[in-house]
Design a protein around this motif. Structure first.
Motif, mmCIF file in Angstrom:
data_model
loop_
_atom_site.group_PDB
_atom_site.id
_atom_site.type_symbol
_atom_site.label_atom_id
_atom_site.label_comp_id
_atom_site.label_asym_id
_atom_site.label_seq_id
_atom_site.Cartn_x
_atom_site.Cartn_y
_atom_site.Cartn_z
ATOM 1 N N LEU A 75 21.277 -3.328 2.017
ATOM 2 C CA LEU A 75 20.335 -2.332 1.501
ATOM 3 C C LEU A 75 18.889 -2.728 1.740
ATOM 4 C CD1 LEU A 75 19.634 0.218 -0.196
ATOM 5 C CD2 LEU A 75 19.732 -1.270 -2.205
ATOM 6 N N PHE A 76 18.556 -3.982 1.521
ATOM 7 C CA PHE A 76 17.156 -4.386 1.581
ATOM 8 C C PHE A 76 16.603 -4.431 3.003
ATOM 9 C CE2 PHE A 76 18.491 -5.973 -2.573
ATOM 10 C CZ PHE A 76 17.588 -5.255 -3.336
ATOM 11 N N GLY A 77 17.461 -4.277 3.985
ATOM 12 C CA GLY A 77 16.973 -4.160 5.347
ATOM 13 C C GLY A 77 16.462 -2.779 5.673
ATOM 14 N N PHE A 78 16.699 -1.814 4.794
ATOM 15 C CA PHE A 78 16.351 -0.429 5.088
ATOM 16 C C PHE A 78 15.375 0.181 4.104
ATOM 17 C CE2 PHE A 78 20.334 -1.346 7.133
ATOM 18 C CZ PHE A 78 20.088 -0.882 8.419
ATOM 19 N N ILE A 79 14.774 -0.643 3.273
ATOM 20 C CA ILE A 79 13.768 -0.141 2.346
ATOM 21 C C ILE A 79 12.502 -0.970 2.488
ATOM 22 C CG2 ILE A 79 15.457 0.786 0.712
ATOM 23 C CD1 ILE A 79 15.008 -1.624 -1.055
ATOM 24 N N GLY A 80 11.399 -0.389 2.096
ATOM 25 C CA GLY A 80 10.128 -1.073 2.186
ATOM 26 C C GLY A 80 9.917 -2.046 1.043
ATOM 27 N N PRO A 81 8.822 -2.798 1.079
ATOM 28 C CA PRO A 81 8.580 -3.819 0.057
ATOM 29 C C PRO A 81 8.393 -3.264 -1.349
ATOM 30 C CG PRO A 81 6.748 -3.685 1.617
ATOM 31 C CD PRO A 81 7.843 -2.830 2.157
ATOM 32 N N ARG A 82 7.816 -2.082 -1.484
ATOM 33 C CA ARG A 82 7.648 -1.495 -2.819
ATOM 34 C C ARG A 82 9.007 -1.238 -3.460
ATOM 35 N NH1 ARG A 82 3.298 1.245 -4.895
ATOM 36 N NH2 ARG A 82 2.418 1.347 -2.810
ATOM 37 N N ALA A 86 10.854 -3.013 -6.740
ATOM 38 C CA ALA A 86 11.377 -2.189 -7.833
ATOM 39 C C ALA A 86 12.841 -2.525 -8.116
ATOM 40 C CB ALA A 86 11.209 -0.707 -7.508
ATOM 41 N N PHE A 87 13.660 -2.627 -7.065
ATOM 42 C CA PHE A 87 15.066 -2.971 -7.262
ATOM 43 C C PHE A 87 15.229 -4.403 -7.756
ATOM 44 C CE2 PHE A 87 16.968 0.498 -4.434
ATOM 45 C CZ PHE A 87 17.532 1.158 -5.511
ATOM 46 N N ALA A 88 14.425 -5.332 -7.251
ATOM 47 C CA ALA A 88 14.507 -6.719 -7.720
ATOM 48 C C ALA A 88 14.154 -6.813 -9.201
ATOM 49 C CB ALA A 88 13.599 -7.618 -6.883
ATOM 50 N N LEU A 121 1.647 -3.568 -4.984
ATOM 51 C CA LEU A 121 3.015 -3.911 -5.353
ATOM 52 C C LEU A 121 3.081 -4.526 -6.739
ATOM 53 C CD1 LEU A 121 4.556 -5.447 -2.140
ATOM 54 C CD2 LEU A 121 5.097 -3.287 -3.215
ATOM 55 N N ARG A 122 2.004 -5.158 -7.142
ATOM 56 C CA ARG A 122 2.014 -5.826 -8.437
ATOM 57 C C ARG A 122 2.068 -4.830 -9.598
ATOM 58 N NH1 ARG A 122 0.913 -11.011 -6.933
ATOM 59 N NH2 ARG A 122 -0.222 -11.187 -4.990
ATOM 60 N N ARG A 123 1.643 -3.621 -9.350
ATOM 61 C CA ARG A 123 1.627 -2.623 -10.423
ATOM 62 C C ARG A 123 2.947 -1.874 -10.539
ATOM 63 N NH1 ARG A 123 -3.350 -1.621 -8.000
ATOM 64 N NH2 ARG A 123 -2.580 0.338 -7.201
ATOM 65 N N LEU A 124 3.594 -1.633 -9.424
ATOM 66 C CA LEU A 124 4.879 -0.917 -9.419
ATOM 67 C C LEU A 124 4.803 0.405 -10.171
ATOM 68 C CD1 LEU A 124 7.408 -3.795 -10.047
ATOM 69 C CD2 LEU A 124 6.862 -2.686 -7.908
ATOM 70 N N THR A 125 3.734 1.122 -9.971
ATOM 71 C CA THR A 125 3.573 2.357 -10.724
ATOM 72 C C THR A 125 4.101 3.576 -9.986
ATOM 73 O OG1 THR A 125 1.352 2.591 -9.843
ATOM 74 C CG2 THR A 125 1.580 1.533 -11.991
ATOM 75 N N GLU A 126 4.183 3.510 -8.698
ATOM 76 C CA GLU A 126 4.626 4.676 -7.947
ATOM 77 C C GLU A 126 5.941 4.384 -7.243
ATOM 78 O OE1 GLU A 126 0.062 5.788 -6.608
ATOM 79 O OE2 GLU A 126 1.583 5.316 -5.123
ATOM 80 N N PRO A 127 6.903 5.287 -7.368
ATOM 81 C CA PRO A 127 8.143 5.067 -6.626
ATOM 82 C C PRO A 127 7.878 5.221 -5.129
ATOM 83 C CG PRO A 127 8.166 7.216 -7.697
ATOM 84 C CD PRO A 127 6.923 6.503 -8.162
ATOM 85 N N GLY A 128 8.540 4.388 -4.334
ATOM 86 C CA GLY A 128 8.344 4.446 -2.883
ATOM 87 C C GLY A 128 9.272 5.443 -2.221
ATOM 88 N N ARG A 129 9.244 5.441 -0.935
ATOM 89 C CA ARG A 129 10.125 6.302 -0.146
ATOM 90 C C ARG A 129 11.075 5.429 0.645
ATOM 91 N NH1 ARG A 129 5.370 9.770 2.246
ATOM 92 N NH2 ARG A 129 4.786 10.849 0.361
ATOM 93 N N LEU A 130 12.257 5.953 0.888
ATOM 94 C CA LEU A 130 13.228 5.221 1.668
ATOM 95 C C LEU A 130 12.706 5.010 3.076
ATOM 96 C CD1 LEU A 130 16.026 4.040 1.274
ATOM 97 C CD2 LEU A 130 16.966 6.126 2.246
ATOM 98 N N HIS A 131 12.876 3.814 3.565
ATOM 99 C CA HIS A 131 12.393 3.450 4.898
ATOM 100 C C HIS A 131 13.248 4.149 5.948
ATOM 101 C CE1 HIS A 131 9.283 0.754 5.970
ATOM 102 N NE2 HIS A 131 9.980 0.169 6.911
ATOM 103 N N SER A 132 12.665 4.592 7.028
ATOM 104 C CA SER A 132 13.443 5.174 8.109
ATOM 105 C C SER A 132 13.293 4.312 9.351
ATOM 106 C CB SER A 132 12.969 6.593 8.404
ATOM 107 O OG SER A 132 11.622 6.576 8.802
#
Length: 195
Positions: A75-82, A86-88, A121-132
């Motif tokens: 999974l983590f190969g297909f999502i961005g750092p934000r 969030a998942f971590a 990234l330190r704030r984690l206030t906005e959900p990211g988008r799935l990496h394509s």
């Protein structure tokens, strides 16, 4: 045998079918209803499996400190750092104090030095988008820095190579579990050291 395990991004249950027979309880989490349906078919013989469809970067239906092992293969190969952070953070929240977070990551190069982590990234206030597109390359140092943001530390790593990508599996825990040695899932390297 008595472990409670969460498969984050379970897909069609490719890895879950090997885990279900040896744990007390397995939670399969994915955002795709089609893949969860396939996982349900693959794991039909097991009554210790629950299925959760997540629609964001959270695991709100999973109770705090209720899981012994969170694992995620690919999974983590297909999502961005934000999204990674969030998942971590959610993995840390649902893990018991001595729990382990095991996941794989891909690396193509060393494009992400630790000092380039965006402050947002330190704030984690906005959900990211799935990496394509291609998997997101994460260097080991970058992953360590991202884990540190949510209060997890890498305890061990195993390298893998599947052309054209290199990758590794990371074992992460809360720092207090590493100090006390209470982590209840030992990495293969640590298991070999016990023999």
């Amino acid at each position: 045998q008595g472990m409670r395990v969460l498969d984050l991004g379970c897909g069609a249950g490719r890895f879950a079918r090997h885990v279900a027979p040896v744990v007390q309880h397995l939670v399969c989490v994915d955002s795709s209803p089609m893949l969860l349906a396939e996982a349900r078919t693959q794991l039909n013989d097991y009554n210790n499996v629950a299925y959760v469809r997540n629609q964001a970067w959270t695991l709100t239906v999973i109770a705090d400190s209720s899981i012994d092992l969170v694992f995620s293969q690919g999974l983590f190969g297909f999502i961005g750092p934000r999204e990674f952070v969030a998942f971590a953070a959610e993995a840390r929240r649902v893990l018991r104090p001595d729990g382990v977070f095991l996941f794989s990551a891909y690396t193509f190069d060393d494009r992400r030095p630790t000092d380039r982590i965006p402050s947002s990234l330190r704030r984690l206030t906005e959900p990211g988008r799935l990496h394509s597109g291609l998997p997101e390359p994460y260097t080991r140092d970058y992953v360590v820095a991202l884990l540190h943001l949510v209060g997890l530390e890498m305890s061990d790593t195993m390298e893998t190579t599947v052309d054209p990508t290199n990758g590794y599996s990371i074992f992460a825990s809360r720092p207090e579990a590493l100090v006390s040695g209470s982590g209840n899932v030992a990495s293969p390297a640590r298991q070999a050291g016990r023999r």
